[in-house]
Write an enzyme that holds these catalytic residues in place. Structure first.
Site, PDB file in Angstrom:
ATOM      1  N   ILE A 169     -12.831  -0.737  -0.865  1.00 24.23           N
ATOM      2  CA  ILE A 169     -12.107  -1.163  -2.071  1.00 24.23           C
ATOM      3  C   ILE A 169     -12.369  -0.096  -3.130  1.00 24.23           C
ATOM      4  O   ILE A 169     -13.523   0.279  -3.353  1.00 24.23           O
ATOM      5  CB  ILE A 169     -12.611  -2.545  -2.534  1.00 24.23           C
ATOM      6  CG1 ILE A 169     -12.172  -3.608  -1.511  1.00 24.23           C
ATOM      7  CG2 ILE A 169     -12.133  -2.882  -3.928  1.00 24.23           C
ATOM      8  CD1 ILE A 169     -12.877  -4.943  -1.669  1.00 24.23           C
ATOM      9  N   CYS A 174     -13.303   0.066   8.494  1.00 22.39           N
ATOM     10  CA  CYS A 174     -12.456  -0.441   7.406  1.00 22.39           C
ATOM     11  C   CYS A 174     -12.559   0.470   6.184  1.00 22.39           C
ATOM     12  O   CYS A 174     -13.657   0.896   5.815  1.00 22.39           O
ATOM     13  CB  CYS A 174     -12.909  -1.843   6.990  1.00 22.39           C
ATOM     14  SG  CYS A 174     -13.131  -2.972   8.385  1.00 22.39           S
ATOM     15  N   HIS A 217      -9.290   3.879  -0.855  1.00 20.63           N
ATOM     16  CA  HIS A 217      -7.929   3.337  -0.773  1.00 20.63           C
ATOM     17  C   HIS A 217      -7.598   2.469  -2.000  1.00 20.63           C
ATOM     18  O   HIS A 217      -7.524   1.249  -1.913  1.00 20.63           O
ATOM     19  CB  HIS A 217      -7.791   2.536   0.526  1.00 20.63           C
ATOM     20  CG  HIS A 217      -6.414   2.020   0.802  1.00 20.63           C
ATOM     21  ND1 HIS A 217      -5.264   2.593   0.283  1.00 20.63           N
ATOM     22  CD2 HIS A 217      -5.980   0.966   1.555  1.00 20.63           C
ATOM     23  CE1 HIS A 217      -4.208   1.908   0.704  1.00 20.63           C
ATOM     24  NE2 HIS A 217      -4.605   0.924   1.461  1.00 20.63           N
ATOM     25  N   CYS A 227       0.816  -1.222   0.000  1.00 18.90           N
ATOM     26  CA  CYS A 227       0.000   0.000   0.000  1.00 18.90           C
ATOM     27  C   CYS A 227       0.847   1.268   0.000  1.00 18.90           C
ATOM     28  O   CYS A 227       0.314   2.368  -0.082  1.00 18.90           O
ATOM     29  CB  CYS A 227      -0.949  -0.013   1.189  1.00 18.90           C
ATOM     30  SG  CYS A 227      -2.007  -1.474   1.165  1.00 18.90           S
TER      31      CYS A 227
END
Lengths: 386, 386
Positions: B211, B208, B334, B85
């Protein structure tokens, strides 16, 4: 920029290496290189790792930190460089630039690939990620197809014969016999090649490099430091990279890779050398025709005369310009992300006088590493430093 | 090394961007950055591209040459950098070093990821390639599991409350409302978080990051050139990288990432600054607890006090140290290989006074980009140059 040298090299065999993953292989080659240089892992200031298909084929990325952790390295920077089959030399070049510019003193560069644990169809798909998926991939084109088309065009354009193309395989298989790192160590005869089952016309199996596992590594440092630390250091005269066309519809012809032409121009210019100064070459013979095309693109022979040069024996070990004395990708194997550093390893062994196919007192060698359909090319010129 | 600046930035929205592949996205962000800098693609001397999962999720590698071809660039060097990442900032750093050391004058750096065209299970597997497959992967551990364990440990060790952890999500979702690039642009209330279905205890979906697809780009050049070419150039005071532990069994505790601590030490030292000099931060909040841990590891709060700082409102947009005014990974999204340059984009927008959540006259901002379970961390400190 200050001069930079290689003070340690290491390589696993290139072969089907069962029970070893990409981290194991990279660690093995790195430990060899560190041992060769007599440098403790904690002295290394950065790790540049080259790899192409590890994510797709083994589900493992972040190889740099994993290798560094396993070697007990300090909290150093690490990246993985990818540029298809030229990944290792791209990683090597970033390391060279970092040392040349004084960012770091001692850098480990390692290239690695683990391919044989996946099915052949999965490997073919992984390699095809170096084609343009929006064009070539969607047509079902694979690399044996691309290079076979280039072979056909080279034959049509210049009268290159099937036999000349086969001679690349004969020569490189012969050179591989003595190389303990090579995947194939048996000679092959012309009749066997010409009578073999086709892969993609005009290619048979002997025209294609194998699927391989392997890793190769090099430790680099300023030349001034190298002279103090080593009696067998190798000078990096240049390491240059150029992109070219990332898909074959962008090629102006089908007989040349502009990326090689451009990278060679830069590499010779940076080194202040010409083709005449090069004693031997390790080049990217992923397919037989690639060696002929590369030898022309690098400027060693006129375009269209690579096949003839081969027929005349000029590129044999005892010829005027030995090409792939290691056996090349065709015989030594092609663990894609390791290949570039594998070539650099072989050039260093020759310059150090330690090669199983030792040439007579070579002073300057060139390594040529190509990615994709000429998407990117990296060329390194090395010379003795002792 | 000479000073280096950013003279152009570009970013796609971070979201589900249908019909666009990784090359399309990277080209879109690059064209924006080139337009922002008013630099023709043919003037660019190297392309450093960050990407993590493109090989696994889209079957497309060699992204650098493909992007360069599409933009009509010259025969320049290009590599893809991977470090999970943190891939984009690793690519950015190689570009910064190349310009700082005079290897190149004008460099394009771009980070990209295309994730939403694959199934969630395939994305989870691709992301897990940043875990150590020989240990964590084989146990079925995934990132929500890793960070949930860290949250539990942080709660146990320091009395951090579930509510404090949830406040990260509340703050960042609120910040995302005004950001036109953000994937989530709606506020979320405490009751909704606490009542939501669990993902990995103590996390629910709101803990969280999503995607995402996306790309972000920056054009860099020597500061001396930047002053001539631009009235809104941003100085790169430092960009430093450190590896840490590539698997959680190597962590000495479960409440800190040594890679962040080391990279921060280097980044502050190179810039000649301390935490007091930083006006705002974009940090790697892949999960709510990550923001708390990162804010401590970076040295802005004592270890264990990150949750309390949040509760006191210190990291709100109008707080003493605004954290993730963009909305962060939790709200903005992200796209893993783009995130680092996305953060740099957001910091530049703030420093240029052009941000949708504009802070009051900020002078220095920090971007923190983490890969794997702290396998590698990249930190960039930027300041106004006008």
């Amino acid at each position: 920029m200050r001069p930079v040298s290689i003070i340690g090299i290491g390589s696993t065999p290139f072969s089907k290496l069962e029970g070893k993953g990409p981290v194991d292989l990279a660690v093995e080659a790195s430990i060899q290189a560190l041992g060769d240089a007599e440098i403790h892992p904690k002295k290394i200031e950065a790790l540049y790792l080259g790899n192409f298909t590890s994510g797709i084929l083994t589900g493992q990325e972040i190889l740099g930190p994993l290798v560094a952790n396993r070697l007990g390295m300090r909290a150093i920077p690490s990246i993985k460089a990818e540029g298809a089959c030229s990944s290792a030399t791209l990683a090597f070049r970033e390391g060279v630039l970092a040392v040349a510019n004084g960012v770091h003193e001692l850098v480990l560069t390692v290239g690695v690939e683990k391919m044989t644990s996946a099915s052949t169809s999965k490997v073919t798909a992984a390699l095809a990620s170096a084609l343009d998926q929006s064009k070539e991939g969607s047509c079902g084109l694979t690399f044996p197809g691309v290079f076979a088309m280039m072979a056909r065009r080279h034959m049509h354009e210049f009268g290159t014969t099937r036999e000349q193309i086969a001679m690349v395989s004969i020569k490189n298989r012969k050179n591989g016999v003595k190389n303990p790192l090579a995947q194939f160590r048996a000679e092959v005869a012309m009749e066997k090649i010409l009578g073999a089952k086709p892969v993609t016309e005009p290619f048979v199996l002997y025209d294609c490099c194998p699927i391989s596992d392997g890793a190769a590594a090099a430790i680099i440092c300023p030349t001034e430091m190298a002279r103090k630390l080593s009696t067998k250091a190798i000078s990096i005269l240049s390491c240059e990279v150029s992109i070219g066309n990332a898909s074959i519809d962008m090629m102006s012809d089908m007989v040349s890779f502009p990326a090689t032409v451009e990278a060679a121009k830069k590499a010779f210019s940076t080194a202040g050398l010409s083709t005449k100064d090069i004693n031997f070459v390790e080049l990217h013979d992923c397919f037989t025709i690639a060696e002929i095309i590369d030898s022309e693109d690098l400027g060693f022979f006129e375009k269209g005369e690579g096949g003839l040069a081969l027929e005349k024996g000029l590129t044999q070990i005892d010829g005027k310009l030995p090409i792939n004395p290691s056996g090349g990708l065709l015989s030594k194997g092609h663990p894609v992300g390791a290949t570039g550093l594998g070539q650099i390893y072989e050039v260093c062994k020759q310059l150090r006088g330690e090669h199983p196919n030792q040439l007579d007192n070579p002073k300057i060698g060139l390594a040529h590493n190509l990615g994709g359909t000429g998407a990117v090319c990296a060329i390194t010129i090395l010379s003795r430093n002792f």
